[in-house]
Design a protein around this motif. Structure first.
Motif, short mmCIF file in Angstrom:
data_model
loop_
_atom_site.label_atom_id
_atom_site.label_comp_id
_atom_site.label_asym_id
_atom_site.label_seq_id
_atom_site.Cartn_x
_atom_site.Cartn_y
_atom_site.Cartn_z
N ARG A 1 0.93 -1.26 0.06
CA ARG A 1 -0.04 -0.16 0.23
C ARG A 1 0.82 1.13 0.17
O ARG A 1 0.59 2.27 -0.83
N LEU A 2 2.01 1.18 0.88
CA LEU A 2 2.87 2.38 0.76
C LEU A 2 3.45 2.67 -0.74
O LEU A 2 3.49 3.81 -0.97
N LEU A 3 3.90 1.53 -1.23
CA LEU A 3 4.53 1.79 -2.55
C LEU A 3 3.56 2.11 -3.49
O LEU A 3 3.85 2.92 -4.44
N ALA A 4 2.24 1.76 -3.35
CA ALA A 4 1.15 2.16 -4.37
C ALA A 4 1.13 3.84 -4.28
O ALA A 4 0.86 4.57 -5.14
N TRP A 5 0.94 4.18 -2.91
CA TRP A 5 0.79 5.62 -2.69
C TRP A 5 2.16 6.47 -3.10
O TRP A 5 1.87 7.57 -3.93
N TYR A 6 3.19 5.85 -2.92
CA TYR A 6 4.49 6.73 -3.20
C TYR A 6 4.55 6.65 -4.70
O TYR A 6 4.73 7.68 -5.21
N ASN A 7 4.31 5.58 -5.35
CA ASN A 7 4.07 5.66 -6.97
C ASN A 7 3.18 6.23 -7.62
O ASN A 7 3.28 6.53 -8.91
N GLY A 8 2.04 6.66 -6.86
CA GLY A 8 0.78 7.04 -7.28
C GLY A 8 0.70 8.27 -6.92
O GLY A 8 1.31 9.41 -7.44
N GLU A 9 -0.45 8.49 -6.00
CA GLU A 9 -0.89 9.88 -5.57
C GLU A 9 0.21 10.73 -4.80
O GLU A 9 0.06 12.01 -4.94
N TRP A 10 0.98 10.08 -4.19
CA TRP A 10 2.16 10.99 -3.68
C TRP A 10 3.18 11.53 -4.48
O TRP A 10 3.93 12.65 -4.18
N GLY A 11 3.28 10.88 -5.67
CA GLY A 11 4.28 11.54 -6.61
C GLY A 11 5.58 11.33 -6.17
O GLY A 11 6.44 12.37 -6.53
N GLY A 12 5.97 10.35 -5.29
CA GLY A 12 7.28 10.30 -4.94
C GLY A 12 7.63 11.21 -3.65
O GLY A 12 8.72 11.16 -3.36
N ASP A 13 6.67 11.85 -3.01
CA ASP A 13 6.70 12.67 -1.99
C ASP A 13 6.55 12.06 -0.82
O ASP A 13 5.20 11.75 -0.32
N VAL A 14 7.56 11.31 -0.08
CA VAL A 14 7.67 10.54 1.03
C VAL A 14 6.92 11.35 2.31
O VAL A 14 6.65 10.47 3.36
N SER A 15 6.99 12.69 2.31
CA SER A 15 6.56 13.14 3.50
C SER A 15 4.90 12.96 3.79
O SER A 15 4.58 13.20 4.80
N ARG A 16 4.12 12.67 2.81
CA ARG A 16 3.05 12.26 2.73
C ARG A 16 2.66 11.02 3.69
O ARG A 16 1.50 10.82 4.38
N VAL A 17 3.64 10.39 3.87
CA VAL A 17 3.60 9.26 5.01
C VAL A 17 3.03 9.70 6.24
O VAL A 17 2.56 8.89 7.01
N TYR A 18 3.34 10.64 6.60
CA TYR A 18 3.19 11.37 8.14
C TYR A 18 1.66 11.43 8.17
O TYR A 18 1.02 11.42 9.39
N ASN A 19 0.92 12.03 7.02
CA ASN A 19 -0.62 12.04 7.20
C ASN A 19 -1.21 10.49 7.14
O ASN A 19 -2.24 10.33 7.85
N GLU A 20 -0.69 9.64 6.47
CA GLU A 20 -1.24 8.22 6.30
C GLU A 20 -0.80 7.37 7.35
O GLU A 20 -1.82 6.49 7.69
N MET A 21 0.17 7.38 8.07
CA MET A 21 0.58 6.28 9.04
C MET A 21 0.76 6.70 10.35
O MET A 21 1.45 6.01 11.21
N SER A 22 0.25 8.08 10.85
CA SER A 22 0.47 8.16 12.03
C SER A 22 -0.62 7.67 12.81
O SER A 22 -1.90 7.64 12.51
N PHE A 23 -0.19 7.74 14.34
CA PHE A 23 -1.43 7.18 15.08
C PHE A 23 -2.40 8.12 15.16
O PHE A 23 -1.94 9.47 15.51
#
Length: 456
Positions: free
Chosen positions: A434-456
């Motif tokens: 799922r992370l790789l799909a986001w990274y290669n898709g809607e995130w456009g390679g912007d890994v900072s988006r992980v903080y919105n998706e994977m934080s508690f």
């Protein structure tokens, strides 16, 4: 990693029986079996995603102090708060400030999930005041080693110095990873041996189901669980699949010999850690440890030493299942559900053993080597994929949880905690996928988006 909360003096080790007594002392009748869940998460500043140091304003020290308002008691080392103790177990720090709850020994998974929820709510309450967030992943997705702080714990300084001598990825293990683990009981030496074998053989299945570390320093690293891969080049003397566990006659004696051959890290004396990296515990038993000449170890030294071996399953006075990446709330509950279902019901344990008992050493090692990169797509001995095997394993675990019959107030058994894992098998999509799909898709390679998706 283990944090000392009891600083009292323990008995001297008089002979080998005292070493074995630590393992035998863990034996409990099934009605006294408990569940101890450990889970780690990354702490970050919400403003800039930076990892906080221990002593900065609004950093890790202030986070620990803030939690004392919920009844946690400070644990200090050299005058610095480095952990907390309380009814829900211990809150401790991994080397770069990864925040861990080592939960209390509980009777059922409903209690486990309530405990995890209390802890996370407390962390978020204090974190909101300090501007801190908490990330549920198996590895920092964007931080270099150099960007990470070091916590003021003596054992970590020793380990950080030693790691580069024995492997290339040990510092990554210490600084950049998080896990979920569960500690489980056994009734006898034979029960321990069977649970150890099943846990070790099926540990790659857990690794695949929980794979959640595909990003390193802002880009894909080629693995689904890079955290799991890291262990393959951390320290060969204290990691791995332990082939001897599957040999006839395996028990406390054989594990004791293994642990004695694991090189030492330290000895704890008078409130400080003494660097003994690379020394022999056997020499210590003979009073020939260079750092403490003519002194012999205490039982607490042996317990400390057992905590410095890092195989996929670890024996102390209980068994630790160690193969899963860190993750968010539902996965904190799912990991103990998987292993309790498999190991705490005899029929389930027997069925799980039937799945793996014919595997050879080479087949187990190959599965362990393939899963970090391929996860569910890895091939299993005898044909098929990990995804297919995981479906069978989850069916066995669910039957085991049903047989336990531990119900909550609504009349539900513990099987619902497996739902996140059933979704992984049904869809073929791990958290890493799922992370790789986001990274290669809607995130456009912007890994900072992980903080919105994977934080508690």
């Amino acid at each position: 990693m283990t944090t000392r909360t009891d600083l009292g003096e323990s008995p001297l080790i008089e002979g080998r029986d005292d070493l074995l007594a630590v393992f035998a002392g863990g034996e409990k009748s099934p009605d006294r079996w408990r569940i101890g869940t450990e889970h780690e998460k990354f702490v970050y500043h919400r403003a800039d995603h930076r990892a906080p140091s221990w002593d900065e304003p609004g950093g890790i020290r202030d986070l620990l102090l803030g939690l004392t308002e919920f009844g946690w008691r400070p644990v200090e080392e050299n005058g610095k708060i480095i952990a907390l103790a309380g009814p829900d177990g211990t809150v401790s720090l991994e080397p770069a400030g990864q925040f861990e709850l080592s939960g209390a020994p509980l009777e059922n998974l409903h209690q486990t999930c309530a405990e995890a929820n209390r802890h996370l709510e407390q962390c978020k309450a204090v974190g909101d005041r300090l501007g801190l967030g908490f990330l549920g992943l198996g590895m920092w997705p964007d931080k270099t080693r150099a960007e990470l702080p070091i916590m003021p714990k003596g054992r970590y300084k020793i380990m950080l110095n030693h790691m580069p001598r024995v492997g290339t990825l040990g510092l990554d293990m210490m600084l950049r990873t998080c896990t979920i683990q569960v500690n489980l009981d056994y009734s006898s030496e034979a029960d321990m041996a069977k649970k150890f074998r099943v846990g070790l053989a099926l540990q790659p299945v857990a690794t695949a189901l929980f794979a959640n570390s595909p990003l390193t320093e802002g880009k894909p690293n080629g693995f689904k669980s890079f955290r799991s891969h890291i262990w393959t080049d951390t320290d060969p003397h204290r990691t791995g699949m332990l082939p001897f566990v599957f040999e006839d006659g395996f028990g406390y004696e054989r594990y004791c010999d293994y642990a004695l051959d694991v090189p030492m890290y330290f000895v704890f004396r008078d409130g400080r850690y003494i660097d003994c990296a690379g020394e022999s515990f056997r020499a210590f038993l003979d009073g020939k440890l260079p750092q403490l000449p003519d002194e012999r170890p205490r039982v607490s030294d042996w317990v400390d030493h057992l905590s410095t071996a890092f195989p996929e399953v670890r024996l102390k006075s209980f068994l630790e299942m160690r193969g899963a990446d860190g993750g968010r709330w539902g996965r904190i509950c799912a990991l103990p559900a998987l292993w309790v279902g498999l190991l705490y019901d005899q029929s389930a344990l027997d069925a799980a053993w039937d799945l793996v008992k014919h595997w050879t050493i080479d087949q187990r090692e190959q599965l362990r080597a393939d899963v970090p990169r391929l996860a569910l797509e890895a091939s299993v001995p005898g044909g098929g994929t990990v995804r297919e095997l995981a479906g069978r394993v989850l069916d066995i675990a669910a039957a085991g949880l049903t047989a336990r019959g531990r119900l909550n107030g609504a009349g539900d058994n513990e099987g619902g905690f497996l739902d996140p894992l059933r979704e992984v098998v049904a869809t073929g999509v791990t958290p890493a996928d799922r992370l790789l799909a986001w990274y290669n898709g809607e995130w456009g390679g912007d890994v900072s988006r992980v903080y919105n998706e994977m934080s508690f």
